[in-house]
Design a protein around this motif. Structure first.
Motif, short mmCIF file in Angstrom:
data_model
loop_
_atom_site.label_atom_id
_atom_site.label_comp_id
_atom_site.label_asym_id
_atom_site.label_seq_id
_atom_site.Cartn_x
_atom_site.Cartn_y
_atom_site.Cartn_z
N TYR A 93 -2.46 50.44 55.55
CA TYR A 93 -2.24 49.61 54.36
C TYR A 93 -2.94 50.18 53.12
CZ TYR A 93 -0.87 46.22 57.93
OH TYR A 93 -0.28 45.59 59.00
N PHE A 94 -4.21 50.58 53.28
CA PHE A 94 -4.95 51.07 52.12
C PHE A 94 -4.38 52.35 51.51
CE2 PHE A 94 -8.23 53.91 50.45
CZ PHE A 94 -8.56 53.21 49.30
N PRO A 95 -4.04 53.38 52.31
CA PRO A 95 -3.46 54.59 51.68
C PRO A 95 -2.21 54.30 50.85
CG PRO A 95 -4.06 55.03 53.96
CD PRO A 95 -4.22 53.56 53.76
N LEU A 96 -1.36 53.39 51.32
CA LEU A 96 -0.15 53.04 50.57
C LEU A 96 -0.49 52.28 49.29
CD1 LEU A 96 2.56 51.94 53.16
CD2 LEU A 96 2.64 53.86 51.57
N ALA A 97 -1.38 51.30 49.40
CA ALA A 97 -1.76 50.52 48.22
C ALA A 97 -2.38 51.42 47.16
CB ALA A 97 -2.73 49.41 48.62
N TYR A 98 -3.23 52.33 47.58
CA TYR A 98 -3.89 53.25 46.65
C TYR A 98 -2.89 54.21 46.03
CZ TYR A 98 -7.75 55.96 44.73
OH TYR A 98 -8.62 56.57 43.87
N TYR A 99 -1.94 54.65 46.82
CA TYR A 99 -0.90 55.55 46.33
C TYR A 99 -0.11 54.92 45.19
CZ TYR A 99 3.76 57.59 46.08
OH TYR A 99 4.93 58.11 45.63
N PHE A 100 0.31 53.65 45.37
CA PHE A 100 1.09 52.99 44.34
C PHE A 100 0.24 52.62 43.13
CE2 PHE A 100 4.00 52.08 47.93
CZ PHE A 100 5.17 52.59 47.36
N ALA A 101 -1.07 52.42 43.34
CA ALA A 101 -1.95 52.05 42.22
C ALA A 101 -2.28 53.25 41.34
CB ALA A 101 -3.23 51.41 42.75
N MET A 102 -2.16 54.47 41.87
CA MET A 102 -2.45 55.67 41.10
C MET A 102 -1.41 55.88 40.01
SD MET A 102 -3.71 58.51 43.84
CE MET A 102 -2.11 58.55 44.62
N LYS A 103 -1.82 56.56 38.94
CA LYS A 103 -0.91 56.84 37.83
C LYS A 103 -0.10 58.11 38.04
CE LYS A 103 -3.71 54.53 34.32
NZ LYS A 103 -4.45 54.70 33.05
N GLN A 104 -0.23 58.67 39.21
CA GLN A 104 0.49 59.90 39.51
C GLN A 104 2.00 59.68 39.47
OE1 GLN A 104 0.49 60.73 43.57
NE2 GLN A 104 1.79 62.52 43.41
N LYS A 105 2.74 60.64 38.95
CA LYS A 105 4.20 60.54 38.90
C LYS A 105 4.76 60.53 40.32
CE LYS A 105 8.31 62.80 37.05
NZ LYS A 105 8.85 63.97 36.30
N LYS A 106 5.76 59.68 40.53
CA LYS A 106 6.33 59.52 41.87
C LYS A 106 7.79 59.94 41.86
CE LYS A 106 3.10 55.79 42.79
NZ LYS A 106 2.29 56.08 41.59
N ASN A 107 8.27 60.40 43.02
CA ASN A 107 9.62 60.90 43.15
C ASN A 107 10.58 59.73 43.37
OD1 ASN A 107 12.09 62.02 44.26
ND2 ASN A 107 10.97 63.94 44.50
N LEU A 108 11.38 59.41 42.35
CA LEU A 108 12.28 58.26 42.42
C LEU A 108 13.32 58.43 43.50
CD1 LEU A 108 13.29 55.58 41.29
CD2 LEU A 108 14.57 56.86 39.56
N VAL A 109 13.83 59.64 43.70
CA VAL A 109 14.88 59.87 44.70
C VAL A 109 14.38 59.55 46.10
CG1 VAL A 109 16.39 61.60 45.74
CG2 VAL A 109 16.01 61.61 43.26
N ASN A 110 13.16 60.03 46.42
CA ASN A 110 12.59 59.75 47.74
C ASN A 110 12.52 58.25 48.01
OD1 ASN A 110 12.26 62.45 48.24
ND2 ASN A 110 10.08 62.50 47.77
N TRP A 111 12.07 57.51 47.00
CA TRP A 111 11.87 56.08 47.19
C TRP A 111 13.17 55.30 47.16
CZ3 TRP A 111 7.87 54.34 49.48
CH2 TRP A 111 6.67 55.06 49.42
#
Length: 390
Positions: A93-111
């Motif tokens: 749970y924590f790695p996912l929550a932290y991942y989404f809370a970061m300002k890092q650009k995310k790959n829209l296609v993957n998601w």
């Protein structure tokens, strides 16, 4: 070869696999143990990359330690949580929550692909359900809307909700309501109505063209909505009464409204009759002695929170959500605020935290203000960039 691996195996791709792994754990209990081990391995890798690329603040460490301590206390005093929950919290749970809370650009296609996979599996399972009630092996149709919230969440966090314009910001809540009606889930229908109402109000306030159109065509729109609801009721009246309202009056079933009120009132009576239960939570086995159909699902995420983390956990979550709402409001991220309100309303009548896949969404909103205070690098995170920091 190294360049190919660097391009393919990124942090958000691993996060996608972790979301799918948690989702499959909720859907297929027969292979839950194997999926749990796989997710822990992926979570450790994600956690490793996050640590070496972004570092954790002291508050983040404190949250994980607090959950570990609280789990141990509950396990030995109350017995509602197993020690495996703490492992799942830290490494899934924590790695996912932290991942989404970061300002890092995310790959829209993957998601988008991840969201479509979840959506298709949920809808196919619901359509193929033999008794029109059970979703997967042991979940009710109410959970269709909760899984839809996961799809919407990952889309909003990767597409940037502030850049979502009309009519997409109306289509999303409309589809959520439509699919919830199709699944005949009460919580989904009510939260869908709330979602569509808040999103419509948001569009009305922020889009000048829509506002002018509504003002100009106010009577036509009002009569159109009235005719739509009348026709909908007339066409589907049998399904509405047989599959929806009938569940409101069955006092013997835990899934009826009266049955659930029995659970809620019993829980509060037991909590306020014993100081230990009030402080640390009411044991599931004690509730089962009074209500034989309860085996750990209290049909209310907030009661579930109290049962697992006691009054101190409830106070902490309320305070954290207050800080998050304040932070989101200051940022004028109103579409994110709307989703949070809908999510908190939806989980009111079902088990969705303290051991369910949507734990990472709740945790995201708890830690969001903490993570947002730090300036973070927004470049893509790859295996190569992570290893180079060693």
């Amino acid at each position: 070869m190294v360049k190919r691996i660097e391009n393919i195996i990124t942090l958000d791709l691993l996060a996608c696999f972790l979301v799918l792994g948690l989702f499959f754990q909720s859907c297929f209990p027969t292979i839950k143990t194997m999926l749990n081990i796989i997710c822990i391995i992926i979570g450790i890798v994600v956690l490793y990359f996050e640590y070496y690329n972004f570092k954790f603040s002291k508050k983040i460490y404190l949250i994980n330690i607090s959950v570990l301590v609280a789990t141990i206390i509950n396990h030995f005093l109350i017995g509602n949580l197993s020690l495996s929950y703490a492992i799942k919290f830290v490494f899934q749970y924590f790695p996912l929550a932290y991942y989404f809370a970061m300002k890092q650009k995310k790959n829209l296609v993957n998601w988008l692909i991840t969201g479509l996979v979840i959506l298709l599996i949920v809808e196919i399972s619901w359509i193929l359900s033999p008794d029109n009630y059970i979703l997967f092996d042991d979940l009710s149709r109410n959970y269709v809307s909760i899984f839809l919230l996961i799809v919407i969440f990952v889309y909003l966090k990767t597409a940037n909700p502030n850049k979502i314009t009309f009519p997409i910001n109306i289509i999303i809540p409309f589809l959520y309501l439509f699919l919830s009606i199709h699944a005949i889930g009460r919580g989904g229908i009510l939260s869908g109505i709330l979602y569509l109402a808040l999103a419509s109000l948001y569009v009305y306030k922020t889009n000048g063209n829509v506002k002018k159109f509504v003002i100009k065509r106010k009577k036509q729109l009002m009569y159109g909505c009235l005719i739509f609801f009348i026709l909908f009721f007339v066409i589907f009246r049998n399904q509405i009464f047989n599959l929806f309202f009938s569940r409101f009056v069955d006092s013997t079933a835990q899934n009826s409204n009266i049955g659930r009120m029995n659970v809620y009132t019993t829980y509060f009576q037991m909590a306020f009759s014993n100081v230990k239960y009030l402080l640390f939570g009411v044991p599931y086995n004690e509730i089962s002695r009074r209500l034989s159909f309860i085996t750990g699902n209290l049909h209310c995420s907030y009661l579930q929170l109290h049962a697992c983390f006691g009054i101190f956990g409830v106070i902490f979550v309320i305070y954290s959500l207050y800080r998050t709402i304040t932070y989101i409001t200051k940022k004028k991220d109103y579409y994110n605020l709307i989703f949070l309100i809908v999510f908190l309303f939806r989980i009111l009548t079902d088990f969705a935290i303290c051991g369910f896949v949507t734990d990472f969404i709740m945790l995201y909103y708890i830690i969001l203000p903490m993570v947002a205070r730090k300036d973070r690098n927004e470049k893509r995170v790859t295996i190569k960039s992570s290893i180079s920091k060693l």
